[in-house]
Design an enzyme around this catalytic site. Structure first.
Site, PDB file in Angstrom:
ATOM      1  N   HIS A 118      89.819 -24.424 -56.072  1.00 54.78           N
ATOM      2  CA  HIS A 118      89.678 -24.207 -57.684  1.00 54.78           C
ATOM      3  C   HIS A 118      90.332 -25.148 -58.440  1.00 54.78           C
ATOM      4  CE1 HIS A 118      87.266 -20.777 -56.850  1.00 54.78           C
ATOM      5  NE2 HIS A 118      88.133 -20.295 -55.917  1.00 54.78           N
ATOM      6  N   ASP A 155      87.977 -29.563 -55.344  1.00 51.45           N
ATOM      7  CA  ASP A 155      86.783 -29.092 -54.846  1.00 51.45           C
ATOM      8  C   ASP A 155      85.851 -30.091 -54.748  1.00 51.45           C
ATOM      9  OD1 ASP A 155      87.809 -26.561 -54.887  1.00 51.45           O
ATOM     10  OD2 ASP A 155      86.646 -25.862 -56.607  1.00 51.45           O
ATOM     11  N   GLU A 164      85.876 -27.324 -63.865  1.00 48.04           N
ATOM     12  CA  GLU A 164      86.567 -26.149 -63.981  1.00 48.04           C
ATOM     13  C   GLU A 164      86.333 -25.607 -65.539  1.00 48.04           C
ATOM     14  OE1 GLU A 164      87.910 -24.287 -61.885  1.00 48.04           O
ATOM     15  OE2 GLU A 164      87.768 -25.462 -60.384  1.00 48.04           O
ATOM     16  N   HIS A 204      91.929 -20.973 -61.800  1.00 50.06           N
ATOM     17  CA  HIS A 204      92.028 -22.512 -61.842  1.00 50.06           C
ATOM     18  C   HIS A 204      93.510 -23.167 -62.221  1.00 50.06           C
ATOM     19  CE1 HIS A 204      91.960 -21.531 -66.156  1.00 50.06           C
ATOM     20  NE2 HIS A 204      90.372 -21.265 -65.840  1.00 50.06           N
ATOM     21  N   ASP A 241      83.124 -31.881 -59.645  1.00 43.93           N
ATOM     22  CA  ASP A 241      83.232 -30.643 -59.763  1.00 43.93           C
ATOM     23  C   ASP A 241      83.783 -30.148 -61.254  1.00 43.93           C
ATOM     24  OD1 ASP A 241      83.005 -27.555 -58.728  1.00 43.93           O
ATOM     25  OD2 ASP A 241      85.212 -27.838 -59.193  1.00 43.93           O
TER      26      ASP A 241
END
Length: 724
Positions: free
Chosen positions: A679, A684, A540, A589, A538
């Protein structure tokens, strides 16, 4: 993603009803018209013509009312069994049943309660079976724990691989050594080289390992009992490794060893030893060449001095030559001796230790030998030292013994505290003052303990640690102390040492089931999902528009090998985006500008992540979004992420087409997965990995077994049309 998906059956029903009402209306008008004569029909047509729009609007409103009623009835009665079926399949795949919260008719709600009760009974039976299995396998677990403790405590790096070169076991020392071999050891903890299921050929040349295996097999065929092979290789990071290989053999039903199923590698980094040996060879060569010249000059001078009629000036001249050459040879030998001694000292092992442990060991040693009490004060429990604990405690014990013998000191105190990038270790006592000359003589004398002696001095120990030592008096308190200035372990070494200490003598890194896997000759697309390794990741980002300049600020990933989530082999790295992080995104985040300003750019992070994800299938939730950010960096990094990609959002829609929401939180709630670190990239990624492990059996139950089938099924969903 929470877009409403209209069922095709509902649309078809509305269309059929709409056409039926139109036909009914036309038939009604036709029947009425058939009962009228031509004049009446003309009058009727004249009256209705201006009102056709009103009739049409009435029909539309009626159709909308019918459609709304149908939609309500459909969702309540027609869709309820489908949703119940999906929720039941979730219960079958879940390790533990969670309340279904079914919304439907009274009958389907009652059925859902009964299904949940059955699932709860199943969980109880599972727990009973698990308890019985745990009791039955207690002895096996004890043997496993012994192996775990042995592997954890070994000071040598050990890696076990199957015949395909896939790592199935490694200890903590191997993990630290592989990190040192990494081209970028500071990125994500140097996680791109080592890991369960990773290929050892990322470090070693395949042909070199194959040659060593062939050598072992030949020795086995000749009847050798415990064959092994050794080789030395250079890694990509320029390190020189000495490797010893031993085979892992299967055991047949009769208990005799059968064919090779894998191999064990014991690694030793000999880079420094090789450099020291090369230096010693150079010193020896210089000594030999220099001595040869000096000996030739001495021999010539001695032959001339043998002449009885040699004049006095010439006699003195040749004596001078002998003296100079002897002095030169003596200087060369002394230099070589000093350098050899330094090399000997440099080979002492320095290890990362808690300062408190060093002081406790010193306390016990001084009290046992000198019969004097020793107390600890101002002990900083967070201080980690990089020391040779044996020689350091020996030096402190020696100084305490001299103080007791010569000044009859009654008690001692030990004190440790950090001071900048060093640590101050003090040996404190009260009593008679001593001169600086006495301190210097103690420092330079070889350490002796009764009949035992060592050529080392306290000064040797201090120099080996790259530290300092001095003597101080505190006249006000009538105390004196020896202060040792010692090196602190680096922050990374402290972290790694702490992780090793907290492992509870258990190796985290093994999967013996991988002995059963072999590389498939079929293409990756046609391999079964259960056979593949996955990198679940994942990102951010600064925003939601990759094509408009938004950048990655964090990457997190975890690996799934052989159906197991390897939490300890995670990848997590903050990234400097080279632009400001919008203030509106920070609460989402939690990453601020200060957190990323000293971090590496994406062009340095992506190569490490690429190596980490090598030979795996990428998995992400709403993968199109994350992959777009990676693809936009292809020109800057030269890396093309052409890995196969699976999307848990799309596959959730495949497995649960009747569910309205396929957001990550909604899927996690359906699967009773606890969401931690939402987040954050790694948080995640971990949740997505848990979701993927729950989706796998559900896909297999639908006949979706291979990677190709999973990708084709995902592309047929509504959500596959989303683009970034």
């Amino acid at each position: 993603m929470n877009r409403f998906k209209i069922d095709r059956r509902l649309i078809l029903a509305i269309v059929v009803i709409g056409l039926a009402t139109v036909v009914w209306l036309l038939l009604t008008i036709g029947l009425i018209a058939s009962t009228l004569d031509s004049a009446q029909r003309a009058v009727l047509a004249e009256q209705l013509a201006p009102r056709f729009v009103l009739i049409g609007m009435t029909w539309v409103f009626g159709l909308v009312a019918i459609a709304s009623t149908l939609r309500w009835l459909f969702r309540r009665y027609a869709s309820a069994p489908g949703r119940l079926l999906e929720q039941t399949k979730v219960l079958l795949a879940a390790p533990r049943a969670a309340p279904m919260n079914h919304l439907g008719t009274t009958e389907t709600q009652a059925l859902a309660e009964v299904i949940f009760e059955l699932a709860a009974q199943r969980d109880t039976l599972r727990a009973d079976v698990a308890t019985q299995i745990a009791q039955a396998s207690l002895s096996v677990q004890q043997e496993k724990n012994r192996l775990a403790a042995l592997m954890s405590e070994l000071t040598q790096s050990v890696v076990v691989c199957n015949l395909d070169g896939r790592i199935i076991l490694y200890n903590s020392r191997a993990r630290l050594q592989f990190k040192a071999l990494s081209v970028a050891p500071t990125l994500a903890g140097g996680a791109e080289l080592v890991g369960i299921g990773r290929s050892i050929y990322a470090v070693f040349d395949r042909q070199l390992v194959a040659h060593a295996l062939e050598s072992i097999q030949q020795r086995l065929s000749r009847g050798a009992g415990s064959p092994s092979a050794q080789f030395v290789t250079t890694t990509q990071a320029g390190q020189l490794l000495k490797v010893q290989m031993a085979p892992v053999r299967n055991v047949d039903a009769l208990g005799s060893a059968a064919e090779i199923s894998g191999f064990v590698l014991m690694l030793d980094n000999v880079t420094r030893a090789f450099e020291e040996e090369h230096l010693r060879d150079q010193l020896l060569h210089g000594l030999t060449e220099g001595s040869r010249s000096s000996l030739a000059n001495i021999q010539a001078a001695v032959e001339m001095l043998a002449f009885p009629d040699l004049e006095a000036p010439m006699h003195e001249r040749f004596l001078t030559v002998v003296r100079e050459e002897v002095h030169s040879m003596s200087a060369r030998i002394n230099d070589m001796t000093q350098q050899a001694t330094q090399g000997l000292k440099a080979r002492w092992p320095l290890e990362e230790m808690l300062g408190a442990d060093v002081l406790l060991a010193t306390q016990r040693r001084i009290e046992a030998r000198n019969q004097r009490p020793v107390t600890l004060e101002n002990l900083d429990a967070s201080v980690w030292l990089k020391v040779d604990s044996f020689s350091l405690t020996q030096a402190l014990d020696y100084l305490a013994m001299r103080l007791v013998d010569e000044f009859d000191v009654k008690f001692f105190r030990l004190r440790l505290q950090a001071s900048g990038n060093r640590a101050q270790l003090d040996l404190i006592w009260s009593g008679q003052a001593m001169s600086t000359e006495t301190v210097m003589s103690w420092e330079m004398d070889s350490m002796r303990f009764g009949a035992e002696s060592t050529p080392l001095t306290v000064r040797d120990v201090i120099e080996r640690h790259g530290g300092e030592m001095w003597f101080e008096r505190e006249r006000v308190r009538h105390e004196a102390f020896f202060r040792f200035l010692l090196p602190l372990a680096s922050v990374q070494e402290q972290l790694e040492a702490t992780q090793i200490l907290q492992s509870d003598s258990r190796p985290e890194y093994y999967d013996f089931d991988l002995f059963q896997t072999t590389d498939q000759s079929s293409a990756l697309e046609d391999r079964r999902l259960s056979e593949l390794s996955f990198t679940v990741f994942d990102t951010e980002t600064t925003g939601l528009n990759p094509s408009e300049g938004d950048q990655i600020i964090q990457i997190g990933a975890a690996r799934i090998v052989n159906g197991k989530l390897l939490r300890q082999e995670s990848f997590e790295q903050l990234v400097n985006p080279g632009r400001l992080i919008p203030a509106a995104t920070v609460p989402i985040h939690g990453i601020t500008q200060d957190m990323v300003k000293s971090k590496p750019p994406i062009t340095q992070v992506l190569p490490a992540f690429y190596s980490y994800a090598q030979d795996t299938v990428l998995v992400a939730h709403n993968a199109a979004f994350d992959m777009k950010f990676l693809q936009l960096q292809e020109r800057n990094t030269g890396l093309v992420f052409n890995h196969p990609v699976l999307d848990t959002l799309l596959l959730s829609a495949v497995v649960h087409p009747n569910q309205e929401s396929h957001r990550l939180e909604a899927i996690a709630e359906r699967f009773n997965i606890t969401v931690l670190g939402r987040h954050t990239a790694l948080g995640d990624a971990m949740v997505t990995a848990e979701v993927w492990l729950r989706l796998l059996p559900l896909l297999q139950a639908m006949g979706i077994i291979t990677l190709r089938q999973a990708r084709e099924a995902a592309q047929k969903t509504y959500y596959a049309r989303l683009k970034y």
